[in-house]
Write an enzyme that holds these catalytic residues in place. Structure first.
Site, PDB file in Angstrom:
ATOM      1  N   ARG A  24      20.252  82.093  26.780  1.00  0.00           N
ATOM      2  CA  ARG A  24      20.508  83.030  25.559  1.00  0.00           C
ATOM      3  C   ARG A  24      20.756  84.461  25.948  1.00  0.00           C
ATOM      4  O   ARG A  24      20.583  85.212  25.147  1.00  0.00           O
ATOM      5  CB  ARG A  24      19.738  82.930  24.467  1.00  0.00           C
ATOM      6  CG  ARG A  24      19.530  81.572  23.971  1.00  0.00           C
ATOM      7  CD  ARG A  24      20.413  81.333  22.737  1.00  0.00           C
ATOM      8  NE  ARG A  24      20.517  79.907  22.189  1.00  0.00           N
ATOM      9  CZ  ARG A  24      19.770  79.693  20.894  1.00  0.00           C
ATOM     10  NH1 ARG A  24      19.122  80.582  20.301  1.00  0.00           N
ATOM     11  NH2 ARG A  24      19.815  78.643  20.430  1.00  0.00           N
ATOM     12  N   ARG A  28      21.468  88.268  20.155  1.00  0.00           N
ATOM     13  CA  ARG A  28      21.139  89.281  19.187  1.00  0.00           C
ATOM     14  C   ARG A  28      20.256  90.253  19.527  1.00  0.00           C
ATOM     15  O   ARG A  28      20.014  91.563  19.108  1.00  0.00           O
ATOM     16  CB  ARG A  28      20.507  88.705  17.908  1.00  0.00           C
ATOM     17  CG  ARG A  28      21.534  87.796  16.948  1.00  0.00           C
ATOM     18  CD  ARG A  28      20.900  86.953  16.070  1.00  0.00           C
ATOM     19  NE  ARG A  28      20.103  85.780  16.864  1.00  0.00           N
ATOM     20  CZ  ARG A  28      19.672  84.658  16.136  1.00  0.00           C
ATOM     21  NH1 ARG A  28      19.381  84.744  14.880  1.00  0.00           N
ATOM     22  NH2 ARG A  28      19.076  83.940  17.061  1.00  0.00           N
ATOM     23  N   ARG A  37      29.834  90.013  16.871  1.00  0.00           N
ATOM     24  CA  ARG A  37      29.406  88.911  15.822  1.00  0.00           C
ATOM     25  C   ARG A  37      29.695  89.371  14.456  1.00  0.00           C
ATOM     26  O   ARG A  37      30.445  88.515  13.842  1.00  0.00           O
ATOM     27  CB  ARG A  37      27.987  88.697  16.150  1.00  0.00           C
ATOM     28  CG  ARG A  37      27.260  87.753  15.151  1.00  0.00           C
ATOM     29  CD  ARG A  37      27.157  86.410  15.385  1.00  0.00           C
ATOM     30  NE  ARG A  37      26.062  85.805  14.601  1.00  0.00           N
ATOM     31  CZ  ARG A  37      25.911  85.793  13.292  1.00  0.00           C
ATOM     32  NH1 ARG A  37      26.883  85.885  12.719  1.00  0.00           N
ATOM     33  NH2 ARG A  37      24.971  85.188  12.837  1.00  0.00           N
ATOM     34  N   ASP A  74      27.565  76.410  21.575  1.00  0.00           N
ATOM     35  CA  ASP A  74      26.724  75.737  20.938  1.00  0.00           C
ATOM     36  C   ASP A  74      26.441  74.453  21.165  1.00  0.00           C
ATOM     37  O   ASP A  74      27.346  73.703  21.335  1.00  0.00           O
ATOM     38  CB  ASP A  74      26.257  76.157  19.391  1.00  0.00           C
ATOM     39  CG  ASP A  74      24.797  76.089  18.930  1.00  0.00           C
ATOM     40  OD1 ASP A  74      24.107  76.956  19.346  1.00  0.00           O
ATOM     41  OD2 ASP A  74      24.422  74.809  18.741  1.00  0.00           O
ATOM     42  N   TYR A 151      19.055  66.262  15.885  1.00  0.00           N
ATOM     43  CA  TYR A 151      19.722  67.273  14.982  1.00  0.00           C
ATOM     44  C   TYR A 151      20.835  66.550  13.969  1.00  0.00           C
ATOM     45  O   TYR A 151      20.885  66.721  12.896  1.00  0.00           O
ATOM     46  CB  TYR A 151      20.632  68.418  15.574  1.00  0.00           C
ATOM     47  CG  TYR A 151      19.631  69.491  16.223  1.00  0.00           C
ATOM     48  CD1 TYR A 151      19.479  70.600  15.489  1.00  0.00           C
ATOM     49  CD2 TYR A 151      19.371  69.476  17.521  1.00  0.00           C
ATOM     50  CE1 TYR A 151      18.452  71.729  15.826  1.00  0.00           C
ATOM     51  CE2 TYR A 151      18.511  70.535  18.006  1.00  0.00           C
ATOM     52  CZ  TYR A 151      18.099  71.268  17.241  1.00  0.00           C
ATOM     53  OH  TYR A 151      17.376  72.581  17.757  1.00  0.00           O
TER      54      TYR A 151
HETATM   55  O1  CP3 Z   1      23.833  82.758  25.957  1.00  0.00           O
HETATM   56  C1  CP3 Z   1      23.620  81.477  26.039  1.00  0.00           C
HETATM   57  O2  CP3 Z   1      22.660  80.852  26.325  1.00  0.00           O
HETATM   58  C2  CP3 Z   1      24.943  80.672  25.659  1.00  0.00           C
HETATM   59  C3  CP3 Z   1      25.026  80.082  24.359  1.00  0.00           C
HETATM   60  C4  CP3 Z   1      24.031  79.136  23.725  1.00  0.00           C
HETATM   61  C5  CP3 Z   1      23.775  79.443  22.365  1.00  0.00           C
HETATM   62  N1  CP3 Z   1      23.046  78.094  21.997  1.00  0.00           N
HETATM   63  C6  CP3 Z   1      24.181  80.375  21.513  1.00  0.00           C
HETATM   64  C7  CP3 Z   1      23.467  80.360  20.259  1.00  0.00           C
HETATM   65  C8  CP3 Z   1      23.528  78.007  24.246  1.00  0.00           C
HETATM   66  C9  CP3 Z   1      23.469  77.546  25.824  1.00  0.00           C
HETATM   67  C10 CP3 Z   1      22.760  77.362  23.312  1.00  0.00           C
HETATM   68  C11 CP3 Z   1      22.134  76.099  23.423  1.00  0.00           C
HETATM   69  C12 CP3 Z   1      21.401  75.524  22.004  1.00  0.00           C
HETATM   70  N2  CP3 Z   1      21.770  75.811  20.843  1.00  0.00           N
HETATM   71  C13 CP3 Z   1      20.123  74.731  22.239  1.00  0.00           C
HETATM   72  C14 CP3 Z   1      19.315  74.364  23.676  1.00  0.00           C
HETATM   73  C15 CP3 Z   1      18.808  75.703  24.020  1.00  0.00           C
HETATM   74  C16 CP3 Z   1      17.480  75.707  23.188  1.00  0.00           C
HETATM   75  O3  CP3 Z   1      17.497  76.831  22.711  1.00  0.00           O
HETATM   76  O4  CP3 Z   1      16.598  74.979  23.153  1.00  0.00           O
HETATM   77  C17 CP3 Z   1      19.848  74.447  20.727  1.00  0.00           C
HETATM   78  C18 CP3 Z   1      18.755  73.575  20.590  1.00  0.00           C
HETATM   79  C19 CP3 Z   1      20.831  74.994  19.830  1.00  0.00           C
HETATM   80  C20 CP3 Z   1      20.937  74.827  18.620  1.00  0.00           C
HETATM   81  C21 CP3 Z   1      20.706  76.187  17.799  1.00  0.00           C
HETATM   82  N3  CP3 Z   1      21.863  77.037  17.797  1.00  0.00           N
HETATM   83  C22 CP3 Z   1      19.696  76.683  17.146  1.00  0.00           C
HETATM   84  C23 CP3 Z   1      18.603  75.924  16.747  1.00  0.00           C
HETATM   85  C24 CP3 Z   1      20.114  77.888  16.318  1.00  0.00           C
HETATM   86  C25 CP3 Z   1      19.401  78.942  15.725  1.00  0.00           C
HETATM   87  C26 CP3 Z   1      18.142  79.420  16.271  1.00  0.00           C
HETATM   88  C27 CP3 Z   1      18.869  80.985  16.998  1.00  0.00           C
HETATM   89  O5  CP3 Z   1      18.428  81.190  17.748  1.00  0.00           O
HETATM   90  O6  CP3 Z   1      19.207  81.487  15.708  1.00  0.00           O
HETATM   91  C28 CP3 Z   1      21.557  78.240  17.235  1.00  0.00           C
HETATM   92  C29 CP3 Z   1      22.062  79.478  16.812  1.00  0.00           C
HETATM   93  C30 CP3 Z   1      22.587  80.044  18.067  1.00  0.00           C
HETATM   94  N4  CP3 Z   1      23.099  79.751  19.441  1.00  0.00           N
HETATM   95  C31 CP3 Z   1      22.627  81.762  18.376  1.00  0.00           C
HETATM   96  C32 CP3 Z   1      23.140  81.762  19.522  1.00  0.00           C
HETATM   97  C33 CP3 Z   1      23.614  83.185  19.971  1.00  0.00           C
HETATM   98  C34 CP3 Z   1      22.274  82.655  17.363  1.00  0.00           C
HETATM   99  C35 CP3 Z   1      23.143  82.762  16.213  1.00  0.00           C
HETATM  100  C36 CP3 Z   1      23.629  84.076  15.690  1.00  0.00           C
HETATM  101  O7  CP3 Z   1      24.215  84.926  16.523  1.00  0.00           O
HETATM  102  O8  CP3 Z   1      23.062  84.296  14.512  1.00  0.00           O
END
Ligand code: CP3
Length: 342
Positions: A24, A28, A37, A74, A151
């Protein structure tokens, strides 16, 4: 082609100082991410806009010089491309219309429709690769079938995977069908990312730790085995990282996966055990607790040293045990990088 620092590890070699990237890393905690964003509209608009997604993919590389960029996307875009509805509730996370029965599984879209839907994601991979130097690895990724299924069935994330487990035990045939469909779709999705320029793909099984025994074997281990095997058959030069988060002693079983090049570790597995039982067989990646990038101080340095002291005799990529959090301090990331280069 140049064998950069990450590729050296994935070829089972050591580096003088470990290569590093952070789960990640685009997110943010960075002001420049929050700015883009906002410009994009929503999170999904950002994912499907190749120019802006490229921008946020490269931001952490420009700021910190990490050894790898990870595609900005994602794991839930795949079920969306298969026809499920996906949206993000502000402050709560992802939502999907839940799978209620066999009909919903039968109605998932075919691979051509899926690939058409994801074309902008492949475009992001192409343009990121064209702007990234050869010293940097580009990592593509997908969720593992089990995690994506949790999910799709619950319609949201959460700490217990109860809905998926209930479905799995009450409707084993339907569940098997869903896992098989997701396995095939994931192979195609990762394969297209590799064709577009990703040198490495990572399979995120974030909820692997929720299953044990034969369930772990059937729904975590076997699908990842099948995906990695098929990826290597189609793209022998590509590398595969697997992240069965939270799976404890089952980490050892991942050493048997011939087509997985590197095992990513969560923060709960003890480095001395990993060193002895896993790292002498496979390259590893991990596993600093992301909390230390929030709290910093001497404890951050102690925890970094503990990890490097354990792993630096063998092949490893420094990373966190899970994603960096929005409240992490970018200055602590700088401190981390400085410590690793010493
Ligand atoms: O920088 C990176 O790692 C690349 C991008 C990436 C994102 N999600 C962007 C993201 C990657 C590799 C993921 C994987 C992901 N997404 C997983 C597996 C890894 C883990 O964390 O266990 C999972 C379970 C998801 C599903 C997901 N996406 C959730 C549960 C959430 C909400 C939680 C949160 O952090 O807000 C997301 C949103 C998400 N995916 C964000 C980002 C940058 C935040 C969104 C925002 O900018 O508001």
């Amino acid at each position: 082609m140049l064998e950069n620092k990450i590729m050296r590890v994935l070829n089972n070699k050591r580096n003088k100082t470990p290569p590093v990237w952070l789960m990640r890393q685009a997110g943010r905690y960075l002001k420049e991410y929050r700015d883009v964003r906002e410009k994009a509209g929503g999170f999904l608009d950002l994912c499907y806009n190749p120019e802006l997604a490229k921008e946020v993919t490269l931001q952490p590389i420009r700021r910190f010089g990490f050894d790898a960029a990870i595609l900005f996307a994602d794991i839930l875009l795949l079920p969306q491309a298969l026809g499920r509805k996906l949206w993000f509730e502000t402050g709560e996370g992802p939502r999907l219309n839940p799978i209620l029965g066999r009909k919903d599984i039968d109605n998932l879209q075919n691979i051509d429709v899926m690939n058409g839907f994801l074309e902008n994601i492949y475009e992001t991979v192409r343009i990121v690769r064209s702007e990234l130097s050869e010293e940097k690895t580009l990592i593509g990724f997908a969720g593992a079938p089990w995690t994506v299924a949790t999910y799709m069935i619950a319609g949201k994330g959460g700490d217990d995977q109860k809905a998926a487990k209930v479905y799995m035990t009450r409707n084993p045939e339907d569940f098997r069908m869903l896992i098989d469909k997701l396995t095939l779709a994931t192979i195609e999705y990762l394969s297209e990312q590799i064709k577009a320029g990703a040198g490495v793909v990572k399979i995120f099984d974030s909820w692997a730790g929720a299953l044990g025994g034969t369930y772990f074997k059937n729904y975590v281990y076997e699908p990842i085995k099948k995906i990695s095997q098929e990826i290597k058959k189609r793209h022998p030069e590509a590398k595969v990282i697997a992240f069965p988060r939270g799976c404890g002693a089952n980490y050892k079983s991942f050493c048997d996966l011939k087509f997985v090049d590197c095992i990513a570790l969560d923060s709960t597995v003890p480095p001395p055990w990993i060193k002895k039982e896993v790292q002498n067989i496979k390259a590893i990646q991990g596993n600093l607790d992301p909390i230390h990038l929030v709290t910093g101080g001497d404890e951050l340095l102690r925890q970094i040293d503990y990890i490097t002291d354990n792993y630096n005799k063998g092949p490893y990529i420094f990373n966190l045990g899970h994603g960096i959090t929005p409240d992490a301090d970018p200055r602590n990331v700088e401190i981390l990088l400085k410590r690793l280069s010493q």
